[in-house]
Every structure is written in C-alpha cells, then in structure tokens.
Write a protein that holds these residues in place. Structure first.
Motif, PDB file in Angstrom:
ATOM      1  N   GLU A 105      37.994  23.527  35.945  1.00 18.25           N
ATOM      2  CA  GLU A 105      38.321  22.703  37.104  1.00 18.25           C
ATOM      3  C   GLU A 105      37.225  21.665  37.357  1.00 18.25           C
ATOM      4  OE1 GLU A 105      39.015  23.274  41.830  1.00 18.25           O
ATOM      5  OE2 GLU A 105      39.914  24.759  40.505  1.00 18.25           O
ATOM      6  N   SER A 106      35.981  22.076  37.253  1.00 17.53           N
ATOM      7  CA  SER A 106      34.862  21.150  37.438  1.00 17.53           C
ATOM      8  C   SER A 106      34.892  20.043  36.405  1.00 17.53           C
ATOM      9  CB  SER A 106      33.522  21.877  37.331  1.00 17.53           C
ATOM     10  OG  SER A 106      33.301  22.680  38.440  1.00 17.53           O
ATOM     11  N   PHE A 107      35.130  20.402  35.142  1.00 15.54           N
ATOM     12  CA  PHE A 107      35.183  19.409  34.080  1.00 15.54           C
ATOM     13  C   PHE A 107      36.263  18.378  34.375  1.00 15.54           C
ATOM     14  CE2 PHE A 107      37.175  17.674  30.325  1.00 15.54           C
ATOM     15  CZ  PHE A 107      36.096  17.122  29.653  1.00 15.54           C
ATOM     16  N   SER A 108      37.449  18.839  34.739  1.00 18.56           N
ATOM     17  CA  SER A 108      38.558  17.921  35.015  1.00 18.56           C
ATOM     18  C   SER A 108      38.203  16.946  36.131  1.00 18.56           C
ATOM     19  CB  SER A 108      39.818  18.704  35.392  1.00 18.56           C
ATOM     20  OG  SER A 108      40.254  19.463  34.293  1.00 18.56           O
ATOM     21  N   LEU A 124      47.411   8.438  34.536  1.00 16.19           N
ATOM     22  CA  LEU A 124      47.129   8.943  33.202  1.00 16.19           C
ATOM     23  C   LEU A 124      46.889  10.439  33.327  1.00 16.19           C
ATOM     24  CD1 LEU A 124      46.283   8.761  30.172  1.00 16.19           C
ATOM     25  CD2 LEU A 124      43.969   8.275  30.983  1.00 16.19           C
ATOM     26  N   LYS A 125      47.573  11.213  32.502  1.00 17.53           N
ATOM     27  CA  LYS A 125      47.352  12.653  32.417  1.00 17.53           C
ATOM     28  C   LYS A 125      47.158  12.987  30.947  1.00 17.53           C
ATOM     29  CE  LYS A 125      50.397  13.975  36.216  1.00 17.53           C
ATOM     30  NZ  LYS A 125      51.587  14.750  36.581  1.00 17.53           N
ATOM     31  N   PHE A 126      46.141  13.775  30.661  1.00 15.96           N
ATOM     32  CA  PHE A 126      45.955  14.248  29.296  1.00 15.96           C
ATOM     33  C   PHE A 126      45.305  15.620  29.322  1.00 15.96           C
ATOM     34  CE2 PHE A 126      42.113  11.816  30.190  1.00 15.96           C
ATOM     35  CZ  PHE A 126      41.089  12.613  29.691  1.00 15.96           C
ATOM     36  N   GLU A 127      45.521  16.340  28.237  1.00 14.67           N
ATOM     37  CA  GLU A 127      44.942  17.667  28.086  1.00 14.67           C
ATOM     38  C   GLU A 127      43.662  17.561  27.276  1.00 14.67           C
ATOM     39  OE1 GLU A 127      45.812  20.713  29.310  1.00 14.67           O
ATOM     40  OE2 GLU A 127      47.400  19.705  30.426  1.00 14.67           O
ATOM     41  N   SER A 128      42.616  18.161  27.777  1.00 10.34           N
ATOM     42  CA  SER A 128      41.367  18.270  27.030  1.00 10.34           C
ATOM     43  C   SER A 128      41.177  19.743  26.688  1.00 10.34           C
ATOM     44  CB  SER A 128      40.195  17.761  27.882  1.00 10.34           C
ATOM     45  OG  SER A 128      39.848  18.726  28.853  1.00 10.34           O
ATOM     46  N   VAL A 129      40.152  20.043  25.950  1.00 13.62           N
ATOM     47  CA  VAL A 129      39.894  21.447  25.616  1.00 13.62           C
ATOM     48  C   VAL A 129      39.552  22.249  26.858  1.00 13.62           C
ATOM     49  CG1 VAL A 129      39.222  21.046  23.218  1.00 13.62           C
ATOM     50  CG2 VAL A 129      37.491  20.957  25.000  1.00 13.62           C
ATOM     51  N   PHE A 130      39.207  21.562  27.963  1.00 21.08           N
ATOM     52  CA  PHE A 130      38.859  22.242  29.202  1.00 21.08           C
ATOM     53  C   PHE A 130      39.950  22.170  30.255  1.00 21.08           C
ATOM     54  CE2 PHE A 130      34.741  21.052  27.358  1.00 21.08           C
ATOM     55  CZ  PHE A 130      34.230  22.315  27.189  1.00 21.08           C
ATOM     56  N   GLY A 131      41.128  21.661  29.900  1.00 26.02           N
ATOM     57  CA  GLY A 131      42.221  21.591  30.850  1.00 26.02           C
ATOM     58  C   GLY A 131      42.703  20.167  31.078  1.00 26.02           C
ATOM     59  N   GLN A 132      43.656  20.030  31.986  1.00 27.54           N
ATOM     60  CA  GLN A 132      44.275  18.734  32.244  1.00 27.54           C
ATOM     61  C   GLN A 132      43.375  17.833  33.091  1.00 27.54           C
ATOM     62  OE1 GLN A 132      47.801  17.995  34.956  1.00 27.54           O
ATOM     63  NE2 GLN A 132      48.768  17.742  32.944  1.00 27.54           N
ATOM     64  N   VAL A 133      43.351  16.560  32.708  1.00 24.87           N
ATOM     65  CA  VAL A 133      42.630  15.537  33.452  1.00 24.87           C
ATOM     66  C   VAL A 133      43.665  14.534  33.931  1.00 24.87           C
ATOM     67  CG1 VAL A 133      40.880  13.710  33.331  1.00 24.87           C
ATOM     68  CG2 VAL A 133      40.564  15.838  32.040  1.00 24.87           C
ATOM     69  N   GLU A 134      43.559  14.136  35.203  1.00 18.80           N
ATOM     70  CA  GLU A 134      44.510  13.183  35.771  1.00 18.80           C
ATOM     71  C   GLU A 134      43.753  12.126  36.572  1.00 18.80           C
ATOM     72  OE1 GLU A 134      48.222  13.102  38.954  1.00 18.80           O
ATOM     73  OE2 GLU A 134      47.738  14.972  37.926  1.00 18.80           O
ATOM     74  N   LEU A 135      44.163  10.873  36.409  1.00 22.82           N
ATOM     75  CA  LEU A 135      43.566   9.781  37.176  1.00 22.82           C
ATOM     76  C   LEU A 135      44.535   8.606  37.220  1.00 22.82           C
ATOM     77  CD1 LEU A 135      41.556   7.393  35.148  1.00 22.82           C
ATOM     78  CD2 LEU A 135      41.814   9.649  34.127  1.00 22.82           C
ATOM     79  N   LYS A 136      44.258   7.698  38.131  1.00 22.37           N
ATOM     80  CA  LYS A 136      45.005   6.446  38.181  1.00 22.37           C
ATOM     81  C   LYS A 136      44.107   5.374  37.601  1.00 22.37           C
ATOM     82  CE  LYS A 136      48.055   7.394  42.019  1.00 22.37           C
ATOM     83  NZ  LYS A 136      49.374   7.144  41.528  1.00 22.37           N
TER      84      LYS A 136
END
Length: 106
Positions: free
Chosen positions: A23-26, A57-69
């Motif tokens: 969660e912190s990484f995302s 933009l939403k993408f999956e990283s090795v640490f979970g989903q990242v979302e931003l505008k």
C-alpha cells in the motif's frame, strides 16, 4: 502479559507487513508520478502541447496496483493526442507495464 498481546506468528506478521508495504509503495509511486507529470506540465512547450484534460492510469506493479491521473495533451504540430509523462518515461501507459522492465509486471 499473555492476556494483553494476542498471539501472532512470524508468518502472519510478515504478511501484515508486506501488505502495508504494498500500500505504501502504491501511494508513493502514484505521488511521485503525479509530481513528475506536474513538472512536465509547467515546463512543456506550451505553444506546441495543449493541455486537454487528465486521464486515469492504472497499472500493476510487483507491489500492487498503482493509480493516478495524468495530463493528456494535443500536439498542435501533429494533431496527435499524447501523454507526455509516458513519453518521458518511455512506456505506453495505455498498454500497461511490460514484464521484465524496471521491476514491473503485467
């Protein structure tokens, strides 16, 4: 002391910690990308790149989903619509992240 602390195993503690780190990484990744996008917006060739709007933009990283505008522009020279953030980072955000690159996965 036994009554005040619930029993937890090392494996459970590791899982809780890993989820918190995900969660912190995302959050940090999203914030960092948004700050970079704002820097690009203020330093871009304003006569060439017209700021149209923001897109998610939403993408999956090795640490979970990242979302931003991120900012979406029209290139006045070519007429094409572009995400300058994507160009600066050399990736196609519309297709997500490729596995093997910079630690990200599909």
């Amino acid at each position: 002391m036994k009554d005040t602390i619930s029993t937890i195993t090392m494996k459970e503690l590791e899982q809780i910690t890993y989820r918190a780190l995900q969660e912190s990484f995302s959050q940090v990744m999203s914030q960092t990308l948004q700050e970079l996008d704002e820097t690009i917006a203020t330093t871009r060739e304003k006569k060439r790149f017209y700021l149209k709007d923001k897109r998610t933009l939403k993408f999956e990283s090795v640490f979970g989903q990242v979302e931003l505008k991120r900012n979406y522009y029209q290139d006045r020279e070519t007429g094409n619509y572009v995400f300058l953030l994507d160009q600066y980072l050399a990736f196609d955000g519309t297709k997500g992240m490729k596995s093997g690159g910079a630690g990200f996965c599909d």
